[in-house]
Write a protein that holds these residues in place. Structure first.
Motif, PDB file in Angstrom:
ATOM      1  N   GLN A 205      43.856  74.897  33.051  1.00 47.95           N
ATOM      2  CA  GLN A 205      44.793  73.798  32.832  1.00 47.95           C
ATOM      3  C   GLN A 205      44.098  72.627  32.147  1.00 47.95           C
ATOM      4  O   GLN A 205      44.682  71.951  31.291  1.00 47.95           O
ATOM      5  CB  GLN A 205      45.388  73.355  34.168  1.00 47.95           C
ATOM      6  CG  GLN A 205      46.502  72.323  34.022  1.00 47.95           C
ATOM      7  CD  GLN A 205      47.074  71.907  35.360  1.00 47.95           C
ATOM      8  OE1 GLN A 205      46.345  71.652  36.314  1.00 47.95           O
ATOM      9  NE2 GLN A 205      48.408  71.844  35.447  1.00 47.95           N
ATOM     10  N   TRP A 206      42.832  72.398  32.499  1.00 48.46           N
ATOM     11  CA  TRP A 206      42.074  71.317  31.853  1.00 48.46           C
ATOM     12  C   TRP A 206      41.909  71.565  30.358  1.00 48.46           C
ATOM     13  O   TRP A 206      42.013  70.635  29.556  1.00 48.46           O
ATOM     14  CB  TRP A 206      40.701  71.183  32.522  1.00 48.46           C
ATOM     15  CG  TRP A 206      39.805  70.222  31.828  1.00 48.46           C
ATOM     16  CD1 TRP A 206      39.775  68.865  31.974  1.00 48.46           C
ATOM     17  CD2 TRP A 206      38.814  70.533  30.843  1.00 48.46           C
ATOM     18  NE1 TRP A 206      38.826  68.310  31.144  1.00 48.46           N
ATOM     19  CE2 TRP A 206      38.223  69.310  30.446  1.00 48.46           C
ATOM     20  CE3 TRP A 206      38.365  71.718  30.265  1.00 48.46           C
ATOM     21  CZ2 TRP A 206      37.202  69.255  29.491  1.00 48.46           C
ATOM     22  CZ3 TRP A 206      37.354  71.666  29.320  1.00 48.46           C
ATOM     23  CH2 TRP A 206      36.782  70.451  28.941  1.00 48.46           C
ATOM     24  N   LEU A 208      43.969  73.000  28.435  1.00 44.75           N
ATOM     25  CA  LEU A 208      45.242  72.592  27.832  1.00 44.75           C
ATOM     26  C   LEU A 208      45.322  71.079  27.708  1.00 44.75           C
ATOM     27  O   LEU A 208      45.822  70.544  26.704  1.00 44.75           O
ATOM     28  CB  LEU A 208      46.404  73.110  28.672  1.00 44.75           C
ATOM     29  CG  LEU A 208      46.580  74.626  28.751  1.00 44.75           C
ATOM     30  CD1 LEU A 208      47.687  74.980  29.731  1.00 44.75           C
ATOM     31  CD2 LEU A 208      46.882  75.220  27.382  1.00 44.75           C
ATOM     32  N   SER A 209      44.817  70.363  28.708  1.00 50.09           N
ATOM     33  CA  SER A 209      44.924  68.901  28.674  1.00 50.09           C
ATOM     34  C   SER A 209      44.093  68.310  27.546  1.00 50.09           C
ATOM     35  O   SER A 209      44.530  67.368  26.879  1.00 50.09           O
ATOM     36  CB  SER A 209      44.506  68.299  30.023  1.00 50.09           C
ATOM     37  OG  SER A 209      43.118  68.393  30.222  1.00 50.09           O
ATOM     38  N   ARG A 231      51.353  72.735  29.920  1.00 48.19           N
ATOM     39  CA  ARG A 231      50.272  72.466  30.871  1.00 48.19           C
ATOM     40  C   ARG A 231      50.712  71.739  32.132  1.00 48.19           C
ATOM     41  O   ARG A 231      49.897  71.527  33.024  1.00 48.19           O
ATOM     42  CB  ARG A 231      49.179  71.645  30.191  1.00 48.19           C
ATOM     43  CG  ARG A 231      49.521  70.176  29.960  1.00 48.19           C
ATOM     44  CD  ARG A 231      48.370  69.420  29.311  1.00 48.19           C
ATOM     45  NE  ARG A 231      48.679  68.022  29.071  1.00 48.19           N
ATOM     46  CZ  ARG A 231      48.444  67.043  29.939  1.00 48.19           C
ATOM     47  NH1 ARG A 231      47.891  67.327  31.104  1.00 48.19           N
ATOM     48  NH2 ARG A 231      48.756  65.794  29.647  1.00 48.19           N
ATOM     49  N   THR A 232      51.957  71.349  32.257  1.00 49.92           N
ATOM     50  CA  THR A 232      52.353  70.507  33.373  1.00 49.92           C
ATOM     51  C   THR A 232      53.392  71.192  34.262  1.00 49.92           C
ATOM     52  O   THR A 232      54.187  72.021  33.808  1.00 49.92           O
ATOM     53  CB  THR A 232      52.936  69.171  32.885  1.00 49.92           C
ATOM     54  OG1 THR A 232      53.994  69.431  31.955  1.00 49.92           O
ATOM     55  CG2 THR A 232      51.876  68.348  32.188  1.00 49.92           C
ATOM     56  N   PHE A 236      53.397  75.219  33.815  1.00 47.29           N
ATOM     57  CA  PHE A 236      52.042  75.761  33.871  1.00 47.29           C
ATOM     58  C   PHE A 236      51.957  76.900  34.882  1.00 47.29           C
ATOM     59  O   PHE A 236      51.272  77.906  34.634  1.00 47.29           O
ATOM     60  CB  PHE A 236      51.022  74.680  34.234  1.00 47.29           C
ATOM     61  CG  PHE A 236      49.635  75.247  34.381  1.00 47.29           C
ATOM     62  CD1 PHE A 236      48.908  75.644  33.267  1.00 47.29           C
ATOM     63  CD2 PHE A 236      49.069  75.436  35.639  1.00 47.29           C
ATOM     64  CE1 PHE A 236      47.638  76.198  33.398  1.00 47.29           C
ATOM     65  CE2 PHE A 236      47.800  75.985  35.779  1.00 47.29           C
ATOM     66  CZ  PHE A 236      47.090  76.365  34.656  1.00 47.29           C
ATOM     67  N   ALA A 240      50.537  80.447  34.060  1.00 44.96           N
ATOM     68  CA  ALA A 240      49.376  80.914  34.814  1.00 44.96           C
ATOM     69  C   ALA A 240      49.634  82.265  35.467  1.00 44.96           C
ATOM     70  O   ALA A 240      48.697  83.030  35.714  1.00 44.96           O
ATOM     71  CB  ALA A 240      48.999  79.889  35.880  1.00 44.96           C
ATOM     72  N   VAL A 460      44.918  72.805  41.166  1.00 48.66           N
ATOM     73  CA  VAL A 460      46.058  72.598  40.273  1.00 48.66           C
ATOM     74  C   VAL A 460      47.102  71.775  41.026  1.00 48.66           C
ATOM     75  O   VAL A 460      47.624  72.206  42.056  1.00 48.66           O
ATOM     76  CB  VAL A 460      46.662  73.940  39.827  1.00 48.66           C
ATOM     77  CG1 VAL A 460      47.892  73.713  38.960  1.00 48.66           C
ATOM     78  CG2 VAL A 460      45.619  74.768  39.077  1.00 48.66           C
ATOM     79  N   TYR A 462      50.509  70.576  41.987  1.00 41.13           N
ATOM     80  CA  TYR A 462      51.876  71.088  41.872  1.00 41.13           C
ATOM     81  C   TYR A 462      52.630  70.673  43.116  1.00 41.13           C
ATOM     82  O   TYR A 462      52.037  70.212  44.101  1.00 41.13           O
ATOM     83  CB  TYR A 462      51.889  72.608  41.685  1.00 41.13           C
ATOM     84  CG  TYR A 462      51.633  73.396  42.950  1.00 41.13           C
ATOM     85  CD1 TYR A 462      52.680  74.028  43.630  1.00 41.13           C
ATOM     86  CD2 TYR A 462      50.355  73.523  43.467  1.00 41.13           C
ATOM     87  CE1 TYR A 462      52.454  74.747  44.778  1.00 41.13           C
ATOM     88  CE2 TYR A 462      50.114  74.248  44.617  1.00 41.13           C
ATOM     89  CZ  TYR A 462      51.164  74.860  45.275  1.00 41.13           C
ATOM     90  OH  TYR A 462      50.943  75.572  46.427  1.00 41.13           O
TER      91      TYR A 462
END
Length: 648
Positions: A205-206, A208-209, A231-232, A236, A240, A460, A462
């Motif tokens: 995810q990082w 993607l950021s 990514r959010t 995500f 994933a 992550v 969420y």
């Protein structure tokens, strides 16, 4: 013209002296750059800021760097001073970067902040981690030779800014005298992207950021929009669940340099190979090359990296490196809040309550090791927080009082800690006594289409954590949260799932404290060629008016992908029905289990979205799935247990 006179001339002007006026770059950069380039300088009280100095790397690329020079009357001090350096992929002009740089400059340091290669003002392409050893070395030595510097450089920073410190040290820059890595790993495979062989999805995810504000995205806002959506939040989680990704089939393909990084780091190199041993990824493979220097290792119990910081500190101590200190608090990533997730820890005995407190500790550390100030109080070598001991009531902020206390000792783990086995027994009992039954085991069915939600130390963000960011990613009661449609029943206890094995002690007759390293030893079998075994250690509060069902506080966790049971260099599939011994570390921890509480160990085969979903086929590139019937043995000859570091 001497440096002081030159800079005074460059800053001359009406109003704020020299705000934004150009400096001759050769002078500003200590004569290291061509005269056809320019930086700019401005005075801010007792600090002169020289912006966008191009620092040359060995391959000819320049990395843009800001210098914060201690000054008097708008003119840099003549006396050379030690320097502190932060290298960042997050924009050196972020308010927090400026604030920290100004803090150190105002306290008598040449303060340097640099955009990493391919990020913001620095040229080139960004490939996470692998480029940083050489760039870090070249920057440290350039700073050390700057006329404002006395030849000594220290480094600091959090997260990726800690990665780059470890990476820089692998090449042994002679001017690097100390560093303060705060919450970063010493090996990308072992502690970050391939934890126990499972894919740690937080760094995916990082990627993607950083792709969303990388070179390609900054040139085209639509790329930012597409990657941000990917990514959010729930989107995500959906992506994933569809790993492994394939090149060209996700929005990340709009940023090709970042897509390539994601695939090499996640989907191309599953085994621990020479790819992972290079200095930019396997930093602990190169510990012998590190300068023999003081290091302050810093982490939080609910951050990504307690085990790597603890292991790194211990490795340096074993190597005989002096002046190694460690600081472990009850924090998540990049904050010093004492209330995180659903839990209050309190601040009694804490010397760090705010970020300013931490900055002042860093300052004292640099004063001690860069300025030789032996009166600088850097506290005991081991500074750690033991969780637990609170009253277990719900506070006004709605969080449970887990409580805890700070310890300041000479070593970590504490010298008095003794590894003590707590065995898994038939019927769900956990006890120090080894099992005596000749045959005893428990089988559960793991379906990759119905994963257990990560809850407690989730990397992550969420569900409820989204609203609170890093502070929301802390400990929670073991209640399922909504991840993917059809996965679990949100609101139900994780322990009630048929695919979760629960082993717990009787209510403890007296307080019991652990502090140090934790290891799981499981004897397992399966009808699948590969599957995961995930272990969570819990402090179970008794029922109370505030928590009628009790409260399961997560203390530690660990995971192992079974095909890596013999090592990560090569995967070996399982044979149906054969019993295998798995030994793997959990995150280190320190916790007081109060009398009346229970110690609980949960065993299951998924923790999503912390880790990717093992489809049980044995082929990581196979997107099909199969159900696994997994067995944990707890008999005399195959005594599954947890090794806990008990304090007397």
């Amino acid at each position: 013209m001497d440096r002081r006179s030159f800079v005074r001339a460059g800053l001359a002007g009406a109003g704020m002296a020299g705000l934004g006026r150009p400096l001759d770059l050769e002078a500003a950069a200590g004569g290291a750059a061509g005269a056809d380039l320019q930086a700019s300088a401005e005075a801010d009280g007792d600090v002169v800021i020289v912006k966008d100095v191009p620092v040359p790397m060995r391959d000819g690329l320049d990395l843009m760097t800001d210098l914060y020079l201690p000054a008097a009357d708008g003119v840099p001090l003549e006396e050379p001073l030690p320097a502190v350096l932060a290298r960042t992929p997050y924009d050196k002009m972020r308010p927090i970067s400026i604030e920290h740089a100004m803090f150190f400059a105002r306290n008598g340091y040449v303060s340097v902040v640099q955009d990493c290669r391919g990020r913001f003002n620095s040229g080139g392409d960004f490939f996470p981690f692998v480029q940083e050893p050489e760039d870090g070395y070249d920057t440290v030595e350039w700073v050390a030779q700057h006329p404002s510097c006395d030849g000594q450089v220290g480094t600091y920073g959090v997260s990726y800014q800690a990665w780059v410190q470890f990476e820089t040290a692998t090449l042994n820059p002679p001017s690097l005298k100390t560093m303060i890595p705060y919450q970063g790993p010493t090996n990308a495979y072992t502690y970050s992207m391939k934890c126990g062989g499972a894919l740690g999805l937080g760094l995916l995810q990082w990627i993607l950021s950083v792709a969303s504000n990388g070179n390609e995205a900054r040139a085209n806002p639509q790329i930012t929009e597409a990657i941000d959506e990917m990514r959010t939040g729930q989107t995500f989680l959906d992506w994933a669940s569809r790993t492994p990704w394939r090149r060209g089939e996700t929005p990340l393909s709009l940023a090709p340099t970042y897509e390539e990084a994601a695939h090499q780091l996640y989907f191309d190199n599953y085994d621990y190979s020479d790819f992972w041993r290079q200095p930019g990824l396997g930093m602990d493979e190169h510990f012998e090359s590190y300068p023999d220097m003081p290091i302050l290792w810093v982490v939080g119990w609910f951050d990504w990296y307690p085990r790597t910081i603890s292991d790194g500190y211990q490795a340096m101590v074993r190597m005989g490196r002096e002046n190694q200190h460690i600081l472990i608090g009850p924090w998540t990533h990049n904050n010093f809040a004492s209330s995180i997730g659903e839990v209050n820890f309190g601040t009694e005995g804490a010397r760090i309550v705010t970020y300013d407190d931490y900055l002042n500790l860093e300052l004292r550390w640099f004063d001690r090791w860069l300025k030789g100030d032996e009166s600088a109080d850097v506290w005991a070598p081991a500074k750690y927080f033991i969780m637990g001991g609170g009253d277990g009531r719900k506070a006004e902020n709605g969080r449970i009082n887990q409580g805890g206390e700070w310890r300041y000792e000479e070593s970590w783990p504490p010298a008095a800690a003794r590894a003590t086995a707590f065995h898994l027994h038939e019927g769900g009992t956990l006890a120090p006594e080894a099992p005596s039954a000749r045959t005893s085991s428990t089988t559960y069915t793991y379906d990759p289409r119905n994963t257990v939600s990560s809850n407690g130390r989730c990397i992550v963000a969420y569900g409820p954590a989204l609203e609170f960011g890093f502070q929301g990613m802390g400990p929670r009661d073991q209640i399922e949260m909504e991840t993917l449609p059809g996965h679990g029943i949100p609101g139900m206890p994780i322990a009630s799932r048929p695919d979760v094995l629960v082993f717990q002690t009787d209510p403890l007759p007296e307080d019991l404290t652990i502090a140090g390293d934790i290891t799981a030893v499981l004897f397992i079998s399966s009808d699948a060629p590969d599957t995961d075994f995930y272990v969570k250690l819990l402090d179970v509060h008794p029922t109370s008016p505030d928590y009628p069902s009790g409260y399961a506080f997560p203390v530690s966790e660990g995971i192992l992908r079974a095909r890596y049971r013999d090592g990560f260099e090569q995967s070996v599939l399982m044979t149906e029905g054969e019993v295998y011994r798995l030994e793997f570390p959990l995150e280190p921890s320190a916790n007081l289990f109060r009398a009346g509480h229970r110690i609980r160990v949960d065993v299951y085969s998924s923790s999503f979205p912390n880790f990717d979903i093992n489809r049980n086929t044995g082929n990581p590139r196979d997107r099909r799935w199969r159900v696994a019937n997994n067995t944990v043995h707890h008999e005399a000859g195959n005594a599954s247990h947890l090794s806990l570091p008990l304090l007397p």
